[in-house]
Scaffold this active site. Structure first.
Site, PDB file in Angstrom:
ATOM      1  N   SER A 143      32.297  32.091  49.668  1.00  0.00           N
ATOM      2  CA  SER A 143      31.981  30.988  48.548  1.00  0.00           C
ATOM      3  C   SER A 143      30.946  30.404  49.131  1.00  0.00           C
ATOM      4  O   SER A 143      30.704  30.022  50.557  1.00  0.00           O
ATOM      5  CB  SER A 143      33.109  30.270  48.388  1.00  0.00           C
ATOM      6  OG  SER A 143      32.949  28.986  47.795  1.00  0.00           O
ATOM      7  N   TYR A 156      40.281  25.846  52.898  1.00  0.00           N
ATOM      8  CA  TYR A 156      39.554  26.922  52.061  1.00  0.00           C
ATOM      9  C   TYR A 156      38.244  27.181  52.695  1.00  0.00           C
ATOM     10  O   TYR A 156      37.958  28.292  53.018  1.00  0.00           O
ATOM     11  CB  TYR A 156      39.638  26.541  50.525  1.00  0.00           C
ATOM     12  CG  TYR A 156      38.785  27.456  49.733  1.00  0.00           C
ATOM     13  CD1 TYR A 156      39.333  28.755  49.452  1.00  0.00           C
ATOM     14  CD2 TYR A 156      37.519  27.296  49.152  1.00  0.00           C
ATOM     15  CE1 TYR A 156      38.403  29.558  48.552  1.00  0.00           C
ATOM     16  CE2 TYR A 156      36.716  27.865  48.603  1.00  0.00           C
ATOM     17  CZ  TYR A 156      37.528  29.404  48.257  1.00  0.00           C
ATOM     18  OH  TYR A 156      36.842  30.198  47.349  1.00  0.00           O
TER      19      TYR A 156
HETATM   20  N1  NAP Z   1      36.727  30.433  41.502  1.00  0.00           N
HETATM   21  C1  NAP Z   1      35.725  30.253  41.907  1.00  0.00           C
HETATM   22  O1  NAP Z   1      35.169  29.209  41.221  1.00  0.00           O
HETATM   23  C2  NAP Z   1      35.065  30.484  43.070  1.00  0.00           C
HETATM   24  C3  NAP Z   1      33.804  30.256  43.750  1.00  0.00           C
HETATM   25  C4  NAP Z   1      33.271  30.862  44.601  1.00  0.00           C
HETATM   26  C5  NAP Z   1      34.056  31.989  45.318  1.00  0.00           C
HETATM   27  N2  NAP Z   1      35.167  32.367  44.858  1.00  0.00           N
HETATM   28  C6  NAP Z   1      35.617  33.607  45.605  1.00  0.00           C
HETATM   29  O2  NAP Z   1      36.069  34.555  44.652  1.00  0.00           O
HETATM   30  C7  NAP Z   1      37.295  35.362  45.089  1.00  0.00           C
HETATM   31  C8  NAP Z   1      38.021  35.603  43.747  1.00  0.00           C
HETATM   32  O3  NAP Z   1      38.446  34.313  43.374  1.00  0.00           O
HETATM   33  P1  NAP Z   1      38.799  33.855  41.876  1.00  0.00           P
HETATM   34  O4  NAP Z   1      38.599  32.867  41.198  1.00  0.00           O
HETATM   35  O5  NAP Z   1      38.609  35.184  41.038  1.00  0.00           O
HETATM   36  O6  NAP Z   1      40.425  33.962  42.172  1.00  0.00           O
HETATM   37  P2  NAP Z   1      41.705  34.115  41.277  1.00  0.00           P
HETATM   38  O7  NAP Z   1      41.166  34.161  39.894  1.00  0.00           O
HETATM   39  O8  NAP Z   1      42.770  33.154  41.692  1.00  0.00           O
HETATM   40  O9  NAP Z   1      42.082  35.515  41.763  1.00  0.00           O
HETATM   41  C9  NAP Z   1      42.844  35.850  42.728  1.00  0.00           C
HETATM   42  C10 NAP Z   1      43.090  37.234  43.060  1.00  0.00           C
HETATM   43  O10 NAP Z   1      43.935  37.304  44.270  1.00  0.00           O
HETATM   44  C11 NAP Z   1      45.296  37.871  44.010  1.00  0.00           C
HETATM   45  N3  NAP Z   1      45.967  37.266  44.990  1.00  0.00           N
HETATM   46  C12 NAP Z   1      46.535  36.102  45.217  1.00  0.00           C
HETATM   47  N4  NAP Z   1      47.270  35.849  46.149  1.00  0.00           N
HETATM   48  C13 NAP Z   1      47.701  37.258  46.501  1.00  0.00           C
HETATM   49  C14 NAP Z   1      48.527  37.657  47.539  1.00  0.00           C
HETATM   50  N5  NAP Z   1      49.290  36.925  48.422  1.00  0.00           N
HETATM   51  N6  NAP Z   1      48.436  39.118  47.835  1.00  0.00           N
HETATM   52  C15 NAP Z   1      47.452  39.940  47.154  1.00  0.00           C
HETATM   53  N7  NAP Z   1      46.863  39.416  46.193  1.00  0.00           N
HETATM   54  C16 NAP Z   1      46.904  38.054  45.894  1.00  0.00           C
HETATM   55  C17 NAP Z   1      45.738  37.481  42.691  1.00  0.00           C
HETATM   56  O11 NAP Z   1      46.416  38.368  42.170  1.00  0.00           O
HETATM   57  P3  NAP Z   1      48.101  38.135  42.045  1.00  0.00           P
HETATM   58  O12 NAP Z   1      48.321  36.693  41.544  1.00  0.00           O
HETATM   59  O13 NAP Z   1      48.312  39.122  41.060  1.00  0.00           O
HETATM   60  O14 NAP Z   1      48.635  38.563  43.472  1.00  0.00           O
HETATM   61  C18 NAP Z   1      44.231  37.510  41.831  1.00  0.00           C
HETATM   62  O15 NAP Z   1      44.110  38.833  41.543  1.00  0.00           O
HETATM   63  C19 NAP Z   1      37.549  34.433  46.273  1.00  0.00           C
HETATM   64  O16 NAP Z   1      37.308  35.317  47.413  1.00  0.00           O
HETATM   65  C20 NAP Z   1      37.008  33.073  46.276  1.00  0.00           C
HETATM   66  O17 NAP Z   1      36.916  32.661  47.554  1.00  0.00           O
HETATM   67  C21 NAP Z   1      35.793  31.810  43.802  1.00  0.00           C
END
Ligand code: NAP
Length: 239
Positions: A143, A156
Site C-alpha cells: 500500500s 498496518y
Molecule cells: N482498501 C484500500 O483502500 C487499500 C489501499 C491500498 C492497498 N490496499 C491493499 O490491497 C489489498 C486488498 O485490500 P482490499 O481493500 O481489497 O481488502 P478487502 O476488501 O478487505 O479484502 C480482503 C481479502 O482478504 C481476505 N482475508 C481477510 N482475512 C483473511 C484471513 N484470515 N485468511 C484468509 N483470507 C483473509 C478476505 O476474505 P475473507 O473475509 O473471505 O477471508 C478478502 O478476500 C491488501 O493487501 C491491502 O493492503 C488496500
C-alpha cells in the site's frame, strides 16, 4: 470442469471480494488457472463460476491464512491438484483504525500474521518449486500508506512496509534464478470494505494515501498483469 494441464497456475489470496476477485478474473483472461484462498467459501464459489465462464479451471480453498498449518495444507493441495504454481499474488490483508497504544495485542498480532507472515510463508512454500523450474513470479500487494501521513494505522503501515522491504530483499536474493518478486502499492481502492471499515465509527478522516485518489480494482488487476509481464521492482498506483 477438467483442468488442461498445459495452462499456467496462479494463486490469489483474498480472492473472495474486491481486488482479489478482480485480479483472479484478469489472470483467467490471460490464460491462467487459479487457486483461490480466503475464508468465505461461498463467495469464492461464485467467482469460480465466473472464472469457468472465462475458460479457467479454479480450485477453491477456504483457509485462514493467519494459521501456519492451514497455509501449508493450502499450498500442498494446490501443488497436488494443479501440479505447479507459476504466479503467487499475495493480496489478503486487514487493518484497524486504532492507535497503537490503545490496540488489543491480539489485533496487532493478527495483522502481522496475515499481512506480513502469511505472504512470506506462502512465498517460502512455493519458491523451492519455482527456483527448481527456473521460472515464477510473486506479486505482493502492499500500500502507498507505507509512505503517506496516516494517523492510527501504525501496525498496518508497519506490516505493509515490511512486505515492501521483503520484496526488495528477496528480489535481489533471487537474481539469476528466473524467479522474481514485485510489489504493487495502490492508494485507496474503490469501495473496498477495508477503507469503509477504517472510517466507520472512527471519527478519523483518512488522509494521505486515500487523498492520493481512489484506484479501481480493475486498474489494480490490469497493473498486476502488467508487472507480471514487465517485471518491475515496484509499481505505485495512484488515481
Ligand atoms: N482498501 C484500500 O483502500 C487499500 C489501499 C491500498 C492497498 N490496499 C491493499 O490491497 C489489498 C486488498 O485490500 P482490499 O481493500 O481489497 O481488502 P478487502 O476488501 O478487505 O479484502 C480482503 C481479502 O482478504 C481476505 N482475508 C481477510 N482475512 C483473511 C484471513 N484470515 N485468511 C484468509 N483470507 C483473509 C478476505 O476474505 P475473507 O473475509 O473471505 O477471508 C478478502 O478476500 C491488501 O493487501 C491491502 O493492503 C488496500
Amino acid at each position: 470442469m477438467t483442468r488442461d494441464t498445459d495452462r499456467p497456475v496462479a494463486i490469489v489470496t483474498g480472492a473472495s471480494r474486491s481486488q482479489g476477485r478482480a485480479i483472479a478474473l484478469r489472470l483467467a483472461r490471460e490464460g491462467y488457472d487459479l487457486s483461490l484462498a480466503a475464508r468465505s467459501e461461498e463467495a469464492m464459489r461464485d467467482l469460480q463460476q465466473d472464472l469457468a465462464n472465462e475458460g479457467a479451471y479454479s480450485l477453491v480453498t477456504a483457509v485462514d491464512l493467519t494459521d501456519c498449518e492451514e497455509r501449508k495444507v493450502f499450498v500442498a493441495r494446490t501443488l497436488a491438484e494443479m501440479g505447479r504454481v507459476d504466479i503467487l499474488v499475495n493480496n489478503a490483508a486487514v487493518s484497524s483504525l486504532v492507535k497503537f497504544v490503545d490496540a488489543e495485542w491480539e489485533d496487532v498480532s493478527h495483522q502481522i500474521d496475515l499481512n506480513l507472515e502469511a505472504p512470506m510463508h506462502l512465498s517460502h512454500l512455493v519458491l523451492g518449486d519455482m527456483v527448481n523450474r527456473g521460472s515464477g513470479k510473486i506479486v505482493n500487494i502492499s500500500s502507498i500508506a507505507t509512505s503517506a501521513s496516516l494517523p492510527v494505522l501504525t501496525t498496518y503501515r508497519t506490516t505493509r512496509s515490511g512486505l515492501e522491504y521483503f520484496t526488495k530483499a528477496l528480489r535481489s536474493e533471487l537474481e539469476g534464478t528466473g524467479v522474481s518478486v514485485t510489489a504493487v502499492l495502490p492508494s485507496g481502492i474503490a469501495d473496498p470494505r477495508m477503507t469503509k471499515s477504517l472510517e466507520a465509527g472512527s471519527g478519523v478522516r483518512l488522509e494521505g494515501a486515500v487523498a492520493m485518489g481512489i484506484v479501481s480494482a480493475t486498474k489494480i488487476a490490469n497493473d498486476v498483469v502488467a508487472v507480471i509481464k514487465n517485471d518491475k521492482v515496484e509499481k505505485v498506483l495512484v488515481a
